[in-house]
Design a protein around this motif. Sequence first.
Motif, PDB file in Angstrom:
ATOM      1  N   LEU A  66      46.109  43.901  34.729  1.00 38.50           N
ATOM      2  CA  LEU A  66      46.213  44.937  35.054  1.00 38.50           C
ATOM      3  C   LEU A  66      45.010  45.365  35.980  1.00 38.50           C
ATOM      4  O   LEU A  66      44.940  46.660  36.635  1.00 38.50           O
ATOM      5  CB  LEU A  66      45.986  46.333  33.988  1.00 38.50           C
ATOM      6  N   GLY A  67      44.323  44.070  36.363  1.00 41.28           N
ATOM      7  CA  GLY A  67      43.239  43.697  37.329  1.00 41.28           C
ATOM      8  C   GLY A  67      43.353  44.480  38.196  1.00 41.28           C
ATOM      9  O   GLY A  67      44.790  44.522  39.122  1.00 41.28           O
ATOM     10  N   LEU A  68      42.722  44.330  39.174  1.00 40.66           N
ATOM     11  CA  LEU A  68      43.018  44.355  40.890  1.00 40.66           C
ATOM     12  C   LEU A  68      43.330  43.285  41.679  1.00 40.66           C
ATOM     13  O   LEU A  68      43.438  42.410  41.183  1.00 40.66           O
ATOM     14  CB  LEU A  68      41.931  44.707  42.090  1.00 40.66           C
ATOM     15  N   LYS A  69      44.266  43.568  42.705  1.00 36.19           N
ATOM     16  CA  LYS A  69      44.516  42.148  43.127  1.00 36.19           C
ATOM     17  C   LYS A  69      43.581  42.080  44.217  1.00 36.19           C
ATOM     18  O   LYS A  69      43.575  42.925  44.928  1.00 36.19           O
ATOM     19  CB  LYS A  69      46.176  42.538  43.960  1.00 36.19           C
ATOM     20  N   HIS A  70      43.465  40.464  44.400  1.00 33.07           N
ATOM     21  CA  HIS A  70      41.975  40.219  45.345  1.00 33.07           C
ATOM     22  C   HIS A  70      42.866  38.871  46.034  1.00 33.07           C
ATOM     23  O   HIS A  70      44.104  37.937  45.720  1.00 33.07           O
ATOM     24  CB  HIS A  70      40.591  39.154  44.722  1.00 33.07           C
ATOM     25  N   LYS A  71      43.017  39.547  47.351  1.00 33.56           N
ATOM     26  CA  LYS A  71      43.324  38.147  48.585  1.00 33.56           C
ATOM     27  C   LYS A  71      42.212  37.367  48.950  1.00 33.56           C
ATOM     28  O   LYS A  71      41.132  37.727  48.626  1.00 33.56           O
ATOM     29  CB  LYS A  71      43.379  38.893  49.887  1.00 33.56           C
TER      30      LYS A  71
END
Length: 295
Positions: free
Chosen positions: A106-111
Amino acid sequence: REGYLDYEFTDFQSKADFAYALQTATQNHVKRYIHSMVDKTGIKNVVLAGGYFLNCVANYEYLRDDIEFYIEPVSSDAGTSMGAAKYLHHTLTKDKTIRPQKHIYLGLKHKYEPEGNTACYNGVAKLLDAGNIIAMYQGRSEAGPRALGNRSIIFDPRRVDGKDYVNKVKGREWYRPFAGTVLLEHVHEYFDMKGLKESPFMMYAVNVLENKRDIIPAITHVDGTCRIQTVTEEQNPHYYNLINAFYKQTGIPILFNTSFNLAGDCIVETYEDAVNAYNKSDIDYLYFPEFSILR
């Protein structure tokens, strides 16, 4: 008790004995309480939450064939907020549908665009078979304190000195144990689940079957248990496929799993965190399965 605070723990064994006594006494007390309340109320569905129930050894002791347990893996205020949001949803919408927690990525999406060489599951499995330590970074980070294949360091569970070796690389104390991730369809071949259907959030330290303890010594604790995560392809396809590749190569459907961090550091979150931790350690490879890239 009078004089108790004056007692000095002068050596490791006295400290270990005290910790064992405290563990045993508290888990037996909580076990009696849980079971007595089930017997008193007749309610067989039990939900346990809070930091105390991150105690995987104790959680295994609470299991009983006629009780259905759910132990909340996100045991901080973050878990409380998740529960509050779910409660509000069901209250406002009057939605009676029960939706089991399937994953906690459920963590952040990172590019990011990782650098390295092309690698496939079979190739990475061969590197693990050859004794390499591999850090794996993919997708959203895990909610809660457990690394479940998205921010994990993985290794061969068959190596006799595996615990000591990886602890040294991570800079941790020598006695710190490690977990194992097993393909769900093979879990009963190695572990006594005491009626558990699965352990996707690594909330139980279960007994390793006696005839398997010498096969996976790196993750078998001194008491014959192992803190396990079961995984399916639906829950984590890249991690599942890597373990399956290792299984096809070695006959072992399990990988040694620990959090991707060094001693004193938080579990890595961003791509930059992962690269920095890798660069300042003796970890052999850094794997990005979503991109089929190995650094």
